[in-house]
Design a protein around this motif. Structure first.
Motif, PDB file in Angstrom:
ATOM      1  N   HIS A 186      28.345   1.611  -4.401  1.00  0.00           N
ATOM      2  CA  HIS A 186      27.532   0.542  -3.817  1.00  0.00           C
ATOM      3  C   HIS A 186      26.771   1.000  -2.572  1.00  0.00           C
ATOM      4  CE1 HIS A 186      29.628  -2.098  -6.549  1.00  0.00           C
ATOM      5  NE2 HIS A 186      30.775  -1.637  -6.073  1.00  0.00           N
ATOM      6  N   ARG A 187      26.030   2.122  -2.715  1.00  0.00           N
ATOM      7  CA  ARG A 187      25.256   2.596  -1.572  1.00  0.00           C
ATOM      8  C   ARG A 187      24.026   3.365  -2.035  1.00  0.00           C
ATOM      9  NH1 ARG A 187      29.117   7.457   0.713  1.00  0.00           N
ATOM     10  NH2 ARG A 187      29.038   8.688  -1.172  1.00  0.00           N
ATOM     11  N   VAL A 188      23.057   3.430  -1.148  1.00  0.00           N
ATOM     12  CA  VAL A 188      21.851   4.214  -1.393  1.00  0.00           C
ATOM     13  C   VAL A 188      22.206   5.676  -1.181  1.00  0.00           C
ATOM     14  CG1 VAL A 188      19.520   4.714  -0.579  1.00  0.00           C
ATOM     15  CG2 VAL A 188      20.311   2.353  -0.686  1.00  0.00           C
ATOM     16  N   ILE A 189      21.852   6.522  -2.143  1.00  0.00           N
ATOM     17  CA  ILE A 189      22.160   7.940  -2.001  1.00  0.00           C
ATOM     18  C   ILE A 189      20.921   8.790  -1.779  1.00  0.00           C
ATOM     19  CG2 ILE A 189      24.319   7.877  -3.287  1.00  0.00           C
ATOM     20  CD1 ILE A 189      22.729   8.951  -5.711  1.00  0.00           C
ATOM     21  N   TRP A 190      19.721   8.229  -2.081  1.00  0.00           N
ATOM     22  CA  TRP A 190      18.499   9.018  -1.914  1.00  0.00           C
ATOM     23  C   TRP A 190      17.307   8.083  -1.865  1.00  0.00           C
ATOM     24  CZ3 TRP A 190      13.986  10.210  -4.644  1.00  0.00           C
ATOM     25  CH2 TRP A 190      13.339  11.393  -4.275  1.00  0.00           C
ATOM     26  N   ALA A 191      16.354   8.381  -1.017  1.00  0.00           N
ATOM     27  CA  ALA A 191      15.106   7.622  -0.946  1.00  0.00           C
ATOM     28  C   ALA A 191      13.998   8.571  -0.522  1.00  0.00           C
ATOM     29  CB  ALA A 191      15.224   6.468   0.037  1.00  0.00           C
ATOM     30  N   HIS A 192      12.790   8.350  -1.059  1.00  0.00           N
ATOM     31  CA  HIS A 192      11.669   9.227  -0.734  1.00  0.00           C
ATOM     32  C   HIS A 192      10.371   8.444  -0.848  1.00  0.00           C
ATOM     33  CE1 HIS A 192       8.926  12.656  -0.894  1.00  0.00           C
ATOM     34  NE2 HIS A 192       9.917  13.366  -0.389  1.00  0.00           N
ATOM     35  N   VAL A 211       8.262  12.265  -8.007  1.00  0.00           N
ATOM     36  CA  VAL A 211       9.183  11.929  -6.922  1.00  0.00           C
ATOM     37  C   VAL A 211      10.614  11.915  -7.446  1.00  0.00           C
ATOM     38  CG1 VAL A 211       9.836  10.185  -5.230  1.00  0.00           C
ATOM     39  CG2 VAL A 211       7.428  10.642  -5.666  1.00  0.00           C
ATOM     40  N   PHE A 212      10.842  11.339  -8.630  1.00  0.00           N
ATOM     41  CA  PHE A 212      12.178  11.353  -9.220  1.00  0.00           C
ATOM     42  C   PHE A 212      12.602  12.790  -9.523  1.00  0.00           C
ATOM     43  CE2 PHE A 212      15.211  10.660 -12.790  1.00  0.00           C
ATOM     44  CZ  PHE A 212      16.157   9.949 -12.069  1.00  0.00           C
ATOM     45  N   GLY A 213      11.659  13.631  -9.899  1.00  0.00           N
ATOM     46  CA  GLY A 213      11.946  15.045 -10.117  1.00  0.00           C
ATOM     47  C   GLY A 213      12.456  15.729  -8.855  1.00  0.00           C
ATOM     48  N   GLN A 214      11.946  15.316  -7.696  1.00  0.00           N
ATOM     49  CA  GLN A 214      12.437  15.862  -6.432  1.00  0.00           C
ATOM     50  C   GLN A 214      13.906  15.490  -6.217  1.00  0.00           C
ATOM     51  OE1 GLN A 214       9.888  14.551  -3.275  1.00  0.00           O
ATOM     52  NE2 GLN A 214       8.121  15.696  -4.034  1.00  0.00           N
ATOM     53  N   PHE A 215      14.271  14.268  -6.604  1.00  0.00           N
ATOM     54  CA  PHE A 215      15.675  13.868  -6.520  1.00  0.00           C
ATOM     55  C   PHE A 215      16.529  14.765  -7.413  1.00  0.00           C
ATOM     56  CE2 PHE A 215      18.964  11.374  -8.810  1.00  0.00           C
ATOM     57  CZ  PHE A 215      19.909  11.332  -7.792  1.00  0.00           C
ATOM     58  N   LEU A 216      16.076  14.987  -8.640  1.00  0.00           N
ATOM     59  CA  LEU A 216      16.854  15.802  -9.572  1.00  0.00           C
ATOM     60  C   LEU A 216      16.964  17.246  -9.104  1.00  0.00           C
ATOM     61  CD1 LEU A 216      15.582  14.392 -12.966  1.00  0.00           C
ATOM     62  CD2 LEU A 216      17.761  13.946 -11.834  1.00  0.00           C
ATOM     63  N   GLN A 217      15.956  17.745  -8.391  1.00  0.00           N
ATOM     64  CA  GLN A 217      16.015  19.114  -7.877  1.00  0.00           C
ATOM     65  C   GLN A 217      17.077  19.263  -6.794  1.00  0.00           C
ATOM     66  OE1 GLN A 217      12.037  20.045  -6.651  1.00  0.00           O
ATOM     67  NE2 GLN A 217      11.339  20.429  -8.731  1.00  0.00           N
ATOM     68  N   HIS A 224       0.797  -1.224   0.000  1.00  0.00           N
ATOM     69  CA  HIS A 224       0.000   0.000   0.000  1.00  0.00           C
ATOM     70  C   HIS A 224       0.833   1.279   0.000  1.00  0.00           C
ATOM     71  CE1 HIS A 224      -3.730  -2.164   0.481  1.00  0.00           C
ATOM     72  NE2 HIS A 224      -3.162  -2.882   1.440  1.00  0.00           N
ATOM     73  N   THR A 225       2.086   1.183   0.372  1.00  0.00           N
ATOM     74  CA  THR A 225       2.942   2.352   0.442  1.00  0.00           C
ATOM     75  C   THR A 225       4.188   2.100  -0.397  1.00  0.00           C
ATOM     76  OG1 THR A 225       2.172   2.672   2.712  1.00  0.00           O
ATOM     77  CG2 THR A 225       4.071   3.946   2.019  1.00  0.00           C
ATOM     78  N   CYS A 226       4.533   3.067  -1.248  1.00  0.00           N
ATOM     79  CA  CYS A 226       5.689   2.917  -2.140  1.00  0.00           C
ATOM     80  C   CYS A 226       6.798   3.873  -1.749  1.00  0.00           C
ATOM     81  CB  CYS A 226       5.290   3.191  -3.585  1.00  0.00           C
ATOM     82  SG  CYS A 226       4.199   1.936  -4.247  1.00  0.00           S
ATOM     83  N   ILE A 227       8.009   3.487  -2.108  1.00  0.00           N
ATOM     84  CA  ILE A 227       9.183   4.315  -1.888  1.00  0.00           C
ATOM     85  C   ILE A 227      10.055   4.239  -3.145  1.00  0.00           C
ATOM     86  CG2 ILE A 227      10.487   2.457  -0.786  1.00  0.00           C
ATOM     87  CD1 ILE A 227      11.731   4.573   1.035  1.00  0.00           C
ATOM     88  N   THR A 228      10.638   5.369  -3.521  1.00  0.00           N
ATOM     89  CA  THR A 228      11.564   5.427  -4.653  1.00  0.00           C
ATOM     90  C   THR A 228      12.977   5.507  -4.084  1.00  0.00           C
ATOM     91  OG1 THR A 228       9.937   6.550  -6.024  1.00  0.00           O
ATOM     92  CG2 THR A 228      12.240   6.734  -6.700  1.00  0.00           C
ATOM     93  N   VAL A 229      13.863   4.652  -4.590  1.00  0.00           N
ATOM     94  CA  VAL A 229      15.229   4.563  -4.085  1.00  0.00           C
ATOM     95  C   VAL A 229      16.197   4.791  -5.241  1.00  0.00           C
ATOM     96  CG1 VAL A 229      16.917   3.086  -2.931  1.00  0.00           C
ATOM     97  CG2 VAL A 229      14.497   2.904  -2.342  1.00  0.00           C
ATOM     98  N   VAL A 230      17.217   5.608  -5.010  1.00  0.00           N
ATOM     99  CA  VAL A 230      18.275   5.846  -5.989  1.00  0.00           C
ATOM    100  C   VAL A 230      19.580   5.375  -5.366  1.00  0.00           C
ATOM    101  CG1 VAL A 230      19.492   7.562  -7.379  1.00  0.00           C
ATOM    102  CG2 VAL A 230      17.053   7.843  -6.910  1.00  0.00           C
ATOM    103  N   VAL A 231      20.327   4.546  -6.109  1.00  0.00           N
ATOM    104  CA  VAL A 231      21.597   4.023  -5.618  1.00  0.00           C
ATOM    105  C   VAL A 231      22.738   4.460  -6.534  1.00  0.00           C
ATOM    106  CG1 VAL A 231      20.567   2.020  -4.499  1.00  0.00           C
ATOM    107  CG2 VAL A 231      21.343   1.831  -6.842  1.00  0.00           C
ATOM    108  N   ASP A 232      23.917   4.567  -5.953  1.00  0.00           N
ATOM    109  CA  ASP A 232      25.139   4.845  -6.699  1.00  0.00           C
ATOM    110  C   ASP A 232      25.818   3.504  -6.923  1.00  0.00           C
ATOM    111  OD1 ASP A 232      27.615   5.558  -7.661  1.00  0.00           O
ATOM    112  OD2 ASP A 232      28.072   6.981  -6.058  1.00  0.00           O
TER     113      ASP A 232
END
Length: 136
Positions: free
Chosen positions: A68-74, A81-87, A56-64
Motif C-alpha cells: 500500500h505505497r508508491v514505489i516509483w513516480a516520474h 516512461v514505464f520503460g524507465q521504471f522497468l530499467q 498540462h503536465t503528466c506524471i506516471t505513478v507505480v504503486v505496490d
C-alpha cells in the motif's frame, strides 16, 4: 537531544560545520545500506498516469498493492516512461511481478512482456486488469 540538524550540531562547542555534515552523511549511508529495496518482492503493482498544473503536465505513478505505497513516480507518460521504471528493476524483480492493474496497463503490457528475460515461461500466469475509476 536525540535528533538534531547540522546547524544545531555545528553550534556545539568544538564541532565544526564540516564535521557535523560528514557525520550526517555517514549515518545516512549506513541507514540507506540497511534498508531493503522497495522493488524487492513486487507481486502486484498498479500503474496510473495523472496530470497536474491544469492538465498540462503528466506524471506516471507505480504503486505496490501489497504494501500500500508508491514505489516509483516520474514526470511524463507513455511506454517510454514505464520503460524507465522497468530499467530500474533487476531481472528477478521484473520476473516477480504477477499482477498489474490500471487504466494504462494494456499500453504497458507490451513493455512489460519485452522486459522479461528470453525463455521466461512464468509470464503465462500473470494477470492484467483495468482498475476501477475511483474518481467517480
Amino acid at each position: 537531544m536525540s535528533v538534531a540538524n547540522q546547524r544545531t550540531v555545528s553550534g556545539f562547542p568544538h564541532v565544526a560545520w564540516r564535521t557535523a555534515g560528514d557525520v550526517a552523511h555517514r549515518v545516512a549511508e549506513r541507514l540507506k545500506a540497511s534498508m531493503p529495496s522497495p522493488f524487492d518482492g513486487l507481486h502486484a503493482i498498479g500503474v496510473d498516469e495523472t496530470s497536474y498544473r491544469k492538465g498540462h503536465t503528466c506524471i506516471t505513478v507505480v504503486v505496490d498493492h501489497e504494501r500500500h505505497r508508491v514505489i516509483w513516480a516520474h514526470d511524463g507518460y507513455g511506454r517510454d516512461v514505464f520503460g524507465q521504471f522497468l530499467q530500474t528493476l533487476t531481472p528477478e524483480q521484473r520476473a516477480s511481478i504477477r499482477v498489474a492493474d490500471g487504466e494504462v496497463v494494456p499500453e504497458f503490457l507490451r513493455t512489460l512482456v519485452f522486459a522479461r528475460p528470453r525463455g521466461d515461461d512464468q509470464f503465462a500466469d500473470c494477470t492484467f486488469s483495468p482498475s476501477l475509476d475511483m474518481s467517480r
